[in-house]
Write an enzyme that holds these catalytic residues in place. Structure first.
Site, mmCIF file in Angstrom:
data_model
loop_
_atom_site.group_PDB
_atom_site.id
_atom_site.type_symbol
_atom_site.label_atom_id
_atom_site.label_comp_id
_atom_site.label_asym_id
_atom_site.label_seq_id
_atom_site.Cartn_x
_atom_site.Cartn_y
_atom_site.Cartn_z
ATOM 1 C CD GLU A 271 20.689 61.739 16.094
ATOM 2 O OE1 GLU A 271 20.520 60.627 16.593
ATOM 3 O OE2 GLU A 271 20.842 62.774 16.759
ATOM 4 C CB CYS B 53 17.482 69.319 21.846
ATOM 5 S SG CYS B 53 18.292 67.750 22.173
ATOM 6 C CG ASP C 291 9.965 67.767 11.395
ATOM 7 O OD1 ASP C 291 10.571 66.695 11.158
ATOM 8 O OD2 ASP C 291 9.235 67.923 12.386
ATOM 9 N NE ARG D 140 10.723 65.045 13.657
ATOM 10 C CZ ARG D 140 10.459 65.534 14.857
ATOM 11 N NH1 ARG D 140 10.730 64.846 15.925
ATOM 12 N NH2 ARG D 140 9.902 66.712 14.976
HETATM 13 ZN ZN LIG Z 1 17.454 66.367 20.701
#
Ligand SMILES: [Zn+2]
Length: 199
Positions: free
Chosen positions: A94, A67, A128, A130
């Site tokens: 994470e 990444c 996602d 998050r």
């Molecule tokens: Zn990453």
């Protein structure tokens, strides 16, 4: 998510001495940080250079090239030191919120040909996961009301708007592209709406 401020200390880094502020989520005990540099929160209407960074143990600490997180974090710290003031909100979520072990499971699926979004979905997660609701309290604590936001991610712009923060400027934050993550970055652009290559 409700967070409580706990304590602050100095954090010397290769880019300069930051101040590290610790917060704890009241229901989960998850810990989050704000790193501030220079005078922030002194003039509330003055926009502050800010990065919202979600923890990536593999990229931030283990030098992973899967990444772009480690390179983005380092570039943000460097840019803030050059600017003379700024803040990094370091959120402990994470793997776009799925956790470290599930991230390994997702990487394994990607080793077998799935992209990052398909892998998360195969594991039963959203693309996602998050959550940014802790940011409001953290911004209030450090006294930042207006930002020059280093990001390519429209979700982070929306999260700050929801927290009542003024986005005075968006600064594209592209760095760390390499042969191992170019496909991953294309998926972020194509499936997660990241704004690459627009400056
Ligand atoms: Zn990453």
């Amino acid at each position: 998510m409700s967070v409580k401020y706990i304590e602050s200390s100095k954090l010397p880094t290769p880019w300069g001495i930051f101040c590290m502020h610790g917060f704890v989520e009241e229901t989960t005990d998850k810990e989050h940080l704000v790193l501030t540099y220079g005078d922030v929160g002194v003039k509330p209407d003055q926009p502050v250079l800010v990065r919202i960074h979600s923890e990536c143990l593999t990229g931030d600490a283990l030098f992973s090239l899967r990444c772009d997180c480690g390179a983005q974090l380092q570039a943000a710290m460097h840019k803030i030191a050059v600017e003379g003031a700024g803040a990094i909100f370091y959120l402990r979520q994470e793997g776009r919120g799925i956790g470290l072990i599930n991230k390994i499971r997702a990487y394994k699926l990607q080793d077998c040909g799935l992209d990052t979004v398909e892998a998360n979905e195969k594991l039963g997660f959203g693309a996602d996961m998050r959550d940014y609701s802790m940011l409001k309290t953290m911004f209030e604590h450090v006294g930042i009301k207006s930002v020059k936001l280093m990001t390519n991610n429209p979700r982070k712009i929306k999260a700050l708007q929801d927290a009542g923060i003024t986005i005075a400027e968006r600064r594209p934050h592209e760095t760390g592209r390499n042969p191992h993550n170019s496909q991953y970055l294309e998926t972020k652009k194509g499936k997660l709406g990241h704004l690459f290559g627009e400056e």
